[in-house]
Write a protein that holds these residues in place. Structure first.
Motif, PDB file in Angstrom:
ATOM      1  N   LYS A   1       0.851  -1.177   0.000  1.00  0.00           N
ATOM      2  CA  LYS A   1       0.000   0.000   0.000  1.00  0.00           C
ATOM      3  C   LYS A   1       0.893   1.235   0.000  1.00  0.00           C
ATOM      4  O   LYS A   1       1.735   1.402   0.881  1.00  0.00           O
ATOM      5  CB  LYS A   1      -0.911  -0.003   1.233  1.00  0.00           C
ATOM      6  N   LEU A   2       0.691   2.069  -0.961  1.00  0.00           N
ATOM      7  CA  LEU A   2       1.522   3.252  -1.094  1.00  0.00           C
ATOM      8  C   LEU A   2       0.982   4.400  -0.259  1.00  0.00           C
ATOM      9  O   LEU A   2      -0.218   4.523  -0.038  1.00  0.00           O
ATOM     10  CB  LEU A   2       1.588   3.675  -2.565  1.00  0.00           C
ATOM     11  N   LYS A   3       1.900   5.255   0.189  1.00  0.00           N
ATOM     12  CA  LYS A   3       1.499   6.449   0.910  1.00  0.00           C
ATOM     13  C   LYS A   3       0.829   7.424  -0.058  1.00  0.00           C
ATOM     14  O   LYS A   3       1.069   7.403  -1.256  1.00  0.00           O
ATOM     15  CB  LYS A   3       2.724   7.127   1.535  1.00  0.00           C
ATOM     16  N   PHE A   4       0.010   8.299   0.520  1.00  0.00           N
ATOM     17  CA  PHE A   4      -0.634   9.332  -0.305  1.00  0.00           C
ATOM     18  C   PHE A   4       0.413  10.172  -1.028  1.00  0.00           C
ATOM     19  O   PHE A   4       0.250  10.506  -2.199  1.00  0.00           O
ATOM     20  CB  PHE A   4      -1.504  10.226   0.585  1.00  0.00           C
ATOM     21  N   THR A   5       1.505  10.500  -0.331  1.00  0.00           N
ATOM     22  CA  THR A   5       2.537  11.347  -0.942  1.00  0.00           C
ATOM     23  C   THR A   5       3.225  10.650  -2.113  1.00  0.00           C
ATOM     24  O   THR A   5       3.655  11.305  -3.061  1.00  0.00           O
ATOM     25  CB  THR A   5       3.596  11.750   0.103  1.00  0.00           C
ATOM     26  N   GLU A   6       3.319   9.314  -2.059  1.00  0.00           N
ATOM     27  CA  GLU A   6       3.941   8.572  -3.157  1.00  0.00           C
ATOM     28  C   GLU A   6       3.050   8.585  -4.398  1.00  0.00           C
ATOM     29  O   GLU A   6       3.527   8.745  -5.518  1.00  0.00           O
ATOM     30  CB  GLU A   6       4.238   7.140  -2.717  1.00  0.00           C
ATOM     31  N   LYS A   7       1.743   8.427  -4.184  1.00  0.00           N
ATOM     32  CA  LYS A   7       0.813   8.519  -5.310  1.00  0.00           C
ATOM     33  C   LYS A   7       0.791   9.944  -5.856  1.00  0.00           C
ATOM     34  O   LYS A   7       0.729  10.162  -7.071  1.00  0.00           O
ATOM     35  CB  LYS A   7      -0.587   8.097  -4.866  1.00  0.00           C
ATOM     36  N   LEU A   8       0.839  10.897  -4.933  1.00  0.00           N
ATOM     37  CA  LEU A   8       0.856  12.301  -5.330  1.00  0.00           C
ATOM     38  C   LEU A   8       2.080  12.603  -6.188  1.00  0.00           C
ATOM     39  O   LEU A   8       1.996  13.316  -7.195  1.00  0.00           O
ATOM     40  CB  LEU A   8       0.845  13.193  -4.090  1.00  0.00           C
ATOM     41  N   SER A   9       3.224  12.052  -5.792  1.00  0.00           N
ATOM     42  CA  SER A   9       4.455  12.299  -6.548  1.00  0.00           C
ATOM     43  C   SER A   9       4.354  11.742  -7.956  1.00  0.00           C
ATOM     44  O   SER A   9       4.856  12.341  -8.912  1.00  0.00           O
ATOM     45  CB  SER A   9       5.658  11.675  -5.827  1.00  0.00           C
ATOM     46  N   TYR A  10       3.708  10.587  -8.097  1.00  0.00           N
ATOM     47  CA  TYR A  10       3.521   9.996  -9.423  1.00  0.00           C
ATOM     48  C   TYR A  10       2.654  10.904 -10.288  1.00  0.00           C
ATOM     49  O   TYR A  10       2.910  11.077 -11.480  1.00  0.00           O
ATOM     50  CB  TYR A  10       2.869   8.618  -9.295  1.00  0.00           C
ATOM     51  N   GLY A  11       1.644  11.497  -9.665  1.00  0.00           N
ATOM     52  CA  GLY A  11       0.787  12.412 -10.400  1.00  0.00           C
ATOM     53  C   GLY A  11       1.503  13.685 -10.804  1.00  0.00           C
ATOM     54  O   GLY A  11       1.429  14.122 -11.956  1.00  0.00           O
ATOM     55  N   ILE A  12       2.240  14.290  -9.870  1.00  0.00           N
ATOM     56  CA  ILE A  12       2.942  15.546 -10.157  1.00  0.00           C
ATOM     57  C   ILE A  12       3.996  15.350 -11.241  1.00  0.00           C
ATOM     58  O   ILE A  12       4.233  16.244 -12.058  1.00  0.00           O
ATOM     59  CB  ILE A  12       3.590  16.095  -8.864  1.00  0.00           C
ATOM     60  N   ALA A  13       4.608  14.174 -11.251  1.00  0.00           N
ATOM     61  CA  ALA A  13       5.636  13.900 -12.269  1.00  0.00           C
ATOM     62  C   ALA A  13       5.055  13.789 -13.669  1.00  0.00           C
ATOM     63  O   ALA A  13       5.804  13.666 -14.647  1.00  0.00           O
ATOM     64  CB  ALA A  13       6.384  12.608 -11.913  1.00  0.00           C
ATOM     65  N   ASP A  14       3.719  13.849 -13.796  1.00  0.00           N
ATOM     66  CA  ASP A  14       3.086  13.800 -15.111  1.00  0.00           C
ATOM     67  C   ASP A  14       2.967  15.184 -15.742  1.00  0.00           C
ATOM     68  O   ASP A  14       2.425  15.319 -16.849  1.00  0.00           O
ATOM     69  CB  ASP A  14       1.686  13.180 -15.010  1.00  0.00           C
ATOM     70  N   LEU A  15       3.486  16.217 -15.079  1.00  0.00           N
ATOM     71  CA  LEU A  15       3.403  17.563 -15.633  1.00  0.00           C
ATOM     72  C   LEU A  15       4.124  17.715 -16.983  1.00  0.00           C
ATOM     73  O   LEU A  15       3.682  18.504 -17.817  1.00  0.00           O
ATOM     74  CB  LEU A  15       3.931  18.587 -14.622  1.00  0.00           C
ATOM     75  N   PRO A  16       5.230  16.995 -17.251  1.00  0.00           N
ATOM     76  CA  PRO A  16       5.794  17.067 -18.610  1.00  0.00           C
ATOM     77  C   PRO A  16       4.810  16.612 -19.677  1.00  0.00           C
ATOM     78  O   PRO A  16       4.800  17.154 -20.787  1.00  0.00           O
ATOM     79  CB  PRO A  16       7.009  16.130 -18.529  1.00  0.00           C
ATOM     80  N   GLU A  17       3.979  15.630 -19.344  1.00  0.00           N
ATOM     81  CA  GLU A  17       2.948  15.182 -20.282  1.00  0.00           C
ATOM     82  C   GLU A  17       1.948  16.304 -20.556  1.00  0.00           C
ATOM     83  O   GLU A  17       1.522  16.521 -21.699  1.00  0.00           O
ATOM     84  CB  GLU A  17       2.217  13.959 -19.723  1.00  0.00           C
ATOM     85  N   ALA A  18       1.584  17.032 -19.480  1.00  0.00           N
ATOM     86  CA  ALA A  18       0.682  18.171 -19.655  1.00  0.00           C
ATOM     87  C   ALA A  18       1.322  19.226 -20.546  1.00  0.00           C
ATOM     88  O   ALA A  18       0.679  19.778 -21.444  1.00  0.00           O
ATOM     89  CB  ALA A  18       0.315  18.762 -18.292  1.00  0.00           C
ATOM     90  N   ALA A  19       2.604  19.504 -20.294  1.00  0.00           N
ATOM     91  CA  ALA A  19       3.311  20.496 -21.119  1.00  0.00           C
ATOM     92  C   ALA A  19       3.367  20.047 -22.571  1.00  0.00           C
ATOM     93  O   ALA A  19       3.182  20.858 -23.495  1.00  0.00           O
ATOM     94  CB  ALA A  19       4.725  20.705 -20.579  1.00  0.00           C
ATOM     95  N   ASN A  20       3.591  18.761 -22.794  1.00  0.00           N
ATOM     96  CA  ASN A  20       3.638  18.231 -24.146  1.00  0.00           C
ATOM     97  C   ASN A  20       2.295  18.402 -24.855  1.00  0.00           C
ATOM     98  O   ASN A  20       2.233  18.763 -26.030  1.00  0.00           O
ATOM     99  CB  ASN A  20       4.026  16.755 -24.113  1.00  0.00           C
ATOM    100  N   SER A  21       1.207  18.161 -24.115  1.00  0.00           N
ATOM    101  CA  SER A  21      -0.128  18.305 -24.695  1.00  0.00           C
ATOM    102  C   SER A  21      -0.444  19.764 -25.004  1.00  0.00           C
ATOM    103  O   SER A  21      -1.075  20.069 -26.021  1.00  0.00           O
ATOM    104  CB  SER A  21      -1.178  17.729 -23.734  1.00  0.00           C
ATOM    105  N   ILE A  22      -0.020  20.671 -24.115  1.00  0.00           N
ATOM    106  CA  ILE A  22      -0.241  22.099 -24.349  1.00  0.00           C
ATOM    107  C   ILE A  22       0.530  22.553 -25.583  1.00  0.00           C
ATOM    108  O   ILE A  22       0.018  23.284 -26.437  1.00  0.00           O
ATOM    109  CB  ILE A  22       0.171  22.926 -23.113  1.00  0.00           C
TER     110      ILE A  22
END
Length: 459
Positions: free
Chosen positions: A6-27
């Motif tokens: 079971k992952l900590k909330f912060t670990e899942k959060l980090s996985y989500g935040i690390a997706d910002l390059p994908e957002a930049a690529n889409s923009i």
């Protein structure tokens, strides 16, 4: 233990935040064609061809990045360190795209565009993207935790994309509306992406080890040839490949054509802001409230079915909205598509990790890096084809840059890219999943077998 990690909330959060390059690529994908054609004056067909050729280079770098990650051995793991090492270079590469010389020849401008675009997409975004994708298989083997991680990634990726697409035009106009405004804004986006990658590194940890590594013996490095063979003899990695490519093409062709759809078909480019803001609430609500319960109750396959049907209906409604120039219909289609976005995209994004587990179940070898690389390679080819299709279709239908009113044929081409093509591809995805996806029937056997092998290896 890894299976039920079971992952900590912060670990899942980090996985989500690390997706910002994908957002930049889409923009960048949503606005760069218009920046090149309307601000720099490059020909739409030439820009489309440049994007497609770039994706071929990008695909080669995907494979190299996968090999690199599979061979990486550090105290931080095999994928995480790349988020740290490339955090600042990735942010800088985003800004450089928009520093194209205004007074150069068209040939020099195309060369600069090709080099800077590939610096970001073929190198920085490629390596960090494959590293982050690999983390889905390296942080846990619990399918619910993987689904939760994917939801966080989808939340930040889509939220970043939608906010960026919604705010880009207003912020550019506020900053002066000239090329300097584009440079300032995308420089800010680069700083945000750097911060996201650093957060992804510092807040995550790799927990999953292979059966081979558990035995205590030196893990044999997988050659390029062996990695490719392991991928293409794995039916569930091939399924993950096909599904992610098609879903990605649907997303990209819709996203890349939206600025043209709102500006020329609907007659109001500021609808880019309005409709993206309208869609963000149902999308995020759908990801947060619907995806987890739907996957738990119905499983991945039925969850994807619901997502496909909902998005298909939304695409058809938006197509008719374009034909009638009906903003209420456009809003309705946007809300419906947004509400079910996560129900398709989240489970599809976990298919790759399941394929990695299935591959180890069959061969005792794990190929997170190579598996992610081949999937990413094909995704980028589809993204490049989607971006190139915009330029090609605009060129074939007689699009005239800067002309306020386009021809009926051009508008029909724009509506097709925005609505009819996505609808047809969604139907194809439904058929493929219906007849090919059977992994849920053996998932428990796969994971339990791997856990038993690890226990035996430790003894």
């Amino acid at each position: 233990m890894e299976m039920h990690k079971k992952l900590k909330f912060t670990e899942k959060l980090s996985y989500g935040i690390a997706d910002l390059p994908e957002a930049a690529n889409s923009i960048i994908a949503a606005f760069l064609t218009m920046f090149y054609t309307d601000n720099i004056g490059l020909a739409a067909a030439a820009v489309g061809t440049m994007f497609f050729i770039s994706k071929l280079f990008d695909g080669i770098s995907d494979i190299l990045a996968g090999i690199l990650i599979d061979k990486t051995r550090t105290k931080w793991g095999k994928a995480r360190p790349w988020l740290l090492w490339l955090s600042v270079p990735t942010g800088l590469s985003i800004a450089l795209i928009f520093f194209i010389p205004q007074d150069g020849s068209k040939t020099m401008q195309m060369i600069y565009a090709f080099v800077t675009y590939n610096l970001f997409t073929s190198i920085m975004f490629t390596i960090t993207g494959i590293a982050r994708s690999s983390l889905l298989a390296l942080m846990t083997q619990d399918f619910r935790e993987r689904g939760s991680m994917a939801s966080f990634g989808m939340f930040f990726g889509l939220a970043g994309t939608i906010l960026g697409c919604s705010l880009t035009f207003p912020l550019i106009f506020k900053l002066g509306g000239d090329i300097r405004a584009w440079r300032i804004l995308f420089g800010i986006y680069g700083v945000i992406v750097t911060a996201g990658l650093l957060a992804g590194f510092f807040m995550s940890k790799e927990y999953v080890t292979s059966v081979e590594a558990t035995s205590g013996e030196e893990v044999q490095k997988i050659s390029f040839k062996e990695g490719v063979k392991l991928f293409f003899t794995n039916k569930y990695l091939i399924l993950a490949l096909v599904a992610t490519v098609l879903v990605n093409f649907v997303t990209q062709i819709n996203s890349c054509s939206q600025t043209y759809f709102y500006k020329y078909t609907m007659g109001n480019e500021m609808l880019t802001t309005t409709l993206n803001l309208v869609s963000i609430i149902p999308i995020l609500i759908g990801i947060v409230l619907f995806v987890g319960p739907c996957m738990a109750k119905f499983g991945k396959k039925k969850c994807m079915y619901i997502g496909i049907i909902g998005q298909l209906i939304g695409s058809l409604i938006r197509g008719f909205a374009g034909m009638t120039q009906s903003v209420p219909l456009l809003i309705a289609g946007t809300v419906i598509s947004g509400a079910v976005t996560g129900l398709l995209a989240v489970p599809v994004s976990t298919l790759f990790a399941d394929g990695i587990d299935y591959g180890e179940y069959k061969t005792n070898r794990r190929i997170e890096g190579m598996g992610s690389a081949i999937t990413s390679f094909s995704q980028k080819i589809s993204s490049g084809l989607a971006q190139a299709s915009i330029g090609w279709i605009l060129g074939l239908t007689g699009y005239i840059s800067g002309q306020a009113v386009q021809s009926g044929i051009t508008n029909m081409g724009i509506i097709s890219m925005y609505a009819w093509m996505p609808a047809a591809l969604l139907l194809a995805i439904f058929i493929i999943l219906k007849f090919c996806y059977k992994y849920e029937d053996i998932a428990d056997e796969v994971i339990n077998t791997l856990e038993n092998r690890k226990k035996q290896a430790r003894n």
